[in-house]
Write an enzyme that holds these catalytic residues in place. Structure first.
Site, PDB file in Angstrom:
ATOM      1  N   GLU A  44       0.926  -1.244   0.120  1.00  0.00           N
ATOM      2  CA  GLU A  44       0.123   0.047  -0.095  1.00  0.00           C
ATOM      3  C   GLU A  44       0.922   1.248   0.019  1.00  0.00           C
ATOM      4  O   GLU A  44       1.872   1.534   1.068  1.00  0.00           O
ATOM      5  CB  GLU A  44      -1.139  -0.197   1.307  1.00  0.00           C
ATOM      6  CG  GLU A  44      -2.047   1.224   1.213  1.00  0.00           C
ATOM      7  CD  GLU A  44      -2.466   1.478   2.585  1.00  0.00           C
ATOM      8  OE1 GLU A  44      -3.597   2.055   2.451  1.00  0.00           O
ATOM      9  OE2 GLU A  44      -2.055   0.931   3.471  1.00  0.00           O
ATOM     10  N   GLU A  69       4.760   4.916   3.654  1.00  0.00           N
ATOM     11  CA  GLU A  69       4.095   6.109   4.088  1.00  0.00           C
ATOM     12  C   GLU A  69       5.311   7.187   4.399  1.00  0.00           C
ATOM     13  O   GLU A  69       6.453   6.720   4.887  1.00  0.00           O
ATOM     14  CB  GLU A  69       3.394   6.089   5.383  1.00  0.00           C
ATOM     15  CG  GLU A  69       2.940   7.545   5.891  1.00  0.00           C
ATOM     16  CD  GLU A  69       2.114   8.252   4.948  1.00  0.00           C
ATOM     17  OE1 GLU A  69       2.341   9.511   4.992  1.00  0.00           O
ATOM     18  OE2 GLU A  69       1.134   7.692   4.427  1.00  0.00           O
ATOM     19  N   ASP A 118      -3.676  11.914  -2.376  1.00  0.00           N
ATOM     20  CA  ASP A 118      -3.888  13.220  -2.842  1.00  0.00           C
ATOM     21  C   ASP A 118      -4.186  13.825  -4.181  1.00  0.00           C
ATOM     22  O   ASP A 118      -3.688  13.088  -5.312  1.00  0.00           O
ATOM     23  CB  ASP A 118      -2.689  14.202  -2.364  1.00  0.00           C
ATOM     24  CG  ASP A 118      -2.825  15.631  -2.364  1.00  0.00           C
ATOM     25  OD1 ASP A 118      -3.611  16.142  -3.197  1.00  0.00           O
ATOM     26  OD2 ASP A 118      -2.003  16.220  -1.708  1.00  0.00           O
ATOM     27  N   LYS A 122      -5.121  20.661  -9.326  1.00  0.00           N
ATOM     28  CA  LYS A 122      -4.582  21.776 -10.425  1.00  0.00           C
ATOM     29  C   LYS A 122      -3.703  21.108 -11.628  1.00  0.00           C
ATOM     30  O   LYS A 122      -3.030  20.015 -11.326  1.00  0.00           O
ATOM     31  CB  LYS A 122      -3.723  22.620  -9.807  1.00  0.00           C
ATOM     32  CG  LYS A 122      -4.431  23.755  -8.793  1.00  0.00           C
ATOM     33  CD  LYS A 122      -3.419  24.687  -8.025  1.00  0.00           C
ATOM     34  CE  LYS A 122      -4.077  25.651  -7.123  1.00  0.00           C
ATOM     35  NZ  LYS A 122      -3.276  26.500  -6.458  1.00  0.00           N
ATOM     36  N   ASP A 154     -12.507   9.223  -2.916  1.00  0.00           N
ATOM     37  CA  ASP A 154     -13.865  10.013  -2.646  1.00  0.00           C
ATOM     38  C   ASP A 154     -13.911  11.067  -3.791  1.00  0.00           C
ATOM     39  O   ASP A 154     -14.975  11.775  -3.831  1.00  0.00           O
ATOM     40  CB  ASP A 154     -14.019  10.569  -1.222  1.00  0.00           C
ATOM     41  CG  ASP A 154     -12.715  11.747  -1.142  1.00  0.00           C
ATOM     42  OD1 ASP A 154     -11.825  11.332  -1.214  1.00  0.00           O
ATOM     43  OD2 ASP A 154     -13.265  12.818  -0.914  1.00  0.00           O
ATOM     44  N   GLU A 194      -9.469   4.966   7.219  1.00  0.00           N
ATOM     45  CA  GLU A 194      -9.988   6.111   8.155  1.00  0.00           C
ATOM     46  C   GLU A 194     -10.823   6.889   7.260  1.00  0.00           C
ATOM     47  O   GLU A 194     -11.822   7.607   7.640  1.00  0.00           O
ATOM     48  CB  GLU A 194      -8.774   6.844   8.769  1.00  0.00           C
ATOM     49  CG  GLU A 194      -8.127   5.856   9.761  1.00  0.00           C
ATOM     50  CD  GLU A 194      -6.839   5.413   9.300  1.00  0.00           C
ATOM     51  OE1 GLU A 194      -6.163   4.903  10.110  1.00  0.00           O
ATOM     52  OE2 GLU A 194      -6.741   5.084   7.879  1.00  0.00           O
ATOM     53  N   TYR A 195     -10.090   7.579   5.987  1.00  0.00           N
ATOM     54  CA  TYR A 195     -10.938   8.346   5.379  1.00  0.00           C
ATOM     55  C   TYR A 195     -12.157   8.018   4.561  1.00  0.00           C
ATOM     56  O   TYR A 195     -13.160   8.554   4.763  1.00  0.00           O
ATOM     57  CB  TYR A 195      -9.867   8.739   4.083  1.00  0.00           C
ATOM     58  CG  TYR A 195      -8.840   9.890   4.339  1.00  0.00           C
ATOM     59  CD1 TYR A 195      -9.341  10.956   4.957  1.00  0.00           C
ATOM     60  CD2 TYR A 195      -7.776   9.477   4.239  1.00  0.00           C
ATOM     61  CE1 TYR A 195      -8.349  12.001   5.343  1.00  0.00           C
ATOM     62  CE2 TYR A 195      -6.531  10.510   4.724  1.00  0.00           C
ATOM     63  CZ  TYR A 195      -7.057  11.851   5.011  1.00  0.00           C
ATOM     64  OH  TYR A 195      -5.984  12.684   5.407  1.00  0.00           O
ATOM     65  N   GLU A 196     -12.208   6.705   4.380  1.00  0.00           N
ATOM     66  CA  GLU A 196     -13.260   5.837   3.912  1.00  0.00           C
ATOM     67  C   GLU A 196     -14.581   5.973   4.804  1.00  0.00           C
ATOM     68  O   GLU A 196     -15.470   6.334   4.463  1.00  0.00           O
ATOM     69  CB  GLU A 196     -13.161   4.396   3.449  1.00  0.00           C
ATOM     70  CG  GLU A 196     -14.016   3.980   2.585  1.00  0.00           C
ATOM     71  CD  GLU A 196     -13.619   2.437   2.280  1.00  0.00           C
ATOM     72  OE1 GLU A 196     -14.386   1.674   1.655  1.00  0.00           O
ATOM     73  OE2 GLU A 196     -12.267   2.114   2.293  1.00  0.00           O
TER      74      GLU A 196
END
Length: 214
Positions: A44, A69, A118, A122, A154, A194-196
């Site tokens: 990941e 990470e 991320d 732009k 998302d 977590e974001y999900e």
């Protein structure tokens, strides 16, 4: 999202070299030696606080997982959890995804995960998106022949961009969903980040794809 600096992070990381790598340039084609068993390797990129990679390691003990990470303040939180859980099929890597081919050998990884990367919305930042063609080239190099890339986000714009980018690169789509959490079949094996969880609670759709390198 960047986390606050943790003064104690570096010391904890340095104290546990058996669980986390910080200088992996000599690990090409040697990653299996970091695990108790020789099993397929899943990577990941951008593991954040680690909910996904830890959940996957717990759910699939017959796969070796690497959580990569770039933020020290984030990966040390995963390390703290791993010190408690002691999962034999989980290793951590503090490094930047831009240099993937310097850390892994050709075909050393079986599957790669990108979760809520991320979006870099732009146009001038297009080359920073983790599904830009230069990243795909590195992924194809380290992922075995016919290996898979799984992607969740998302962000509709990033998802549409990624579909086009992967298609132009010649990848084959195995599964695509414009609303992952409404797909009962896909949700059977889904491990949330977590974001999900955060976005789903707000009623936002989660976009998903699983594509194969040809």
């Amino acid at each position: 999202m960047r986390l606050r600096n943790k003064p104690w992070a570096k010391e904890l990381i340095e104290a546990n070299p058996q669980l986390i790598m910080t200088d992996p340039t000599d690990m090409i084609n040697k990653w299996q030696s970091r695990f108790e068993k020789n099993q397929p390797i899943a990577l990941e990129i951008g593991s954040g606080k680690g909910q996904f990679i830890i959940g996957m390691a717990q759910k699939y003990p017959d796969i070796n997982f690497i959580g990569m990470e770039v933020q020290e303040a984030a990966i040390v939180l995963i390390l703290q959890k791993q010190l408690e859980l002691k999962l034999p099929n989980l290793q951590l890597l503090l490094a930047n995804g831009r240099n993937l081919s310097e850390y892994f050998g050709e075909g050393e990884v079986d599957k790669l995960y990108l979760n809520f990367s991320d979006p870099w919305p732009k146009t001038r930042h297009e080359k920073r998106r983790l599904t830009y063609q230069s990243f795909l080239q590195q992924y194809q190099q380290v992922v075995k022949e016919k290996g898979f890339l799984q992607f969740k986000t998302d962000n509709q714009g990033l998802f549409e961009y990624s579909l086009t980018s992967l298609n132009n690169y010649g990848m084959k789509f195995d599964q695509v969903s414009l609303d992952l959490h409404s797909n009962d079949e896909l949700m059977v094996d889904n491990v949330e980040t977590e974001y999900e969880q955060k976005f789903t609670k707000k009623g936002q759709r989660i976009y998903y794809l699983n594509a194969q390198f040809d």
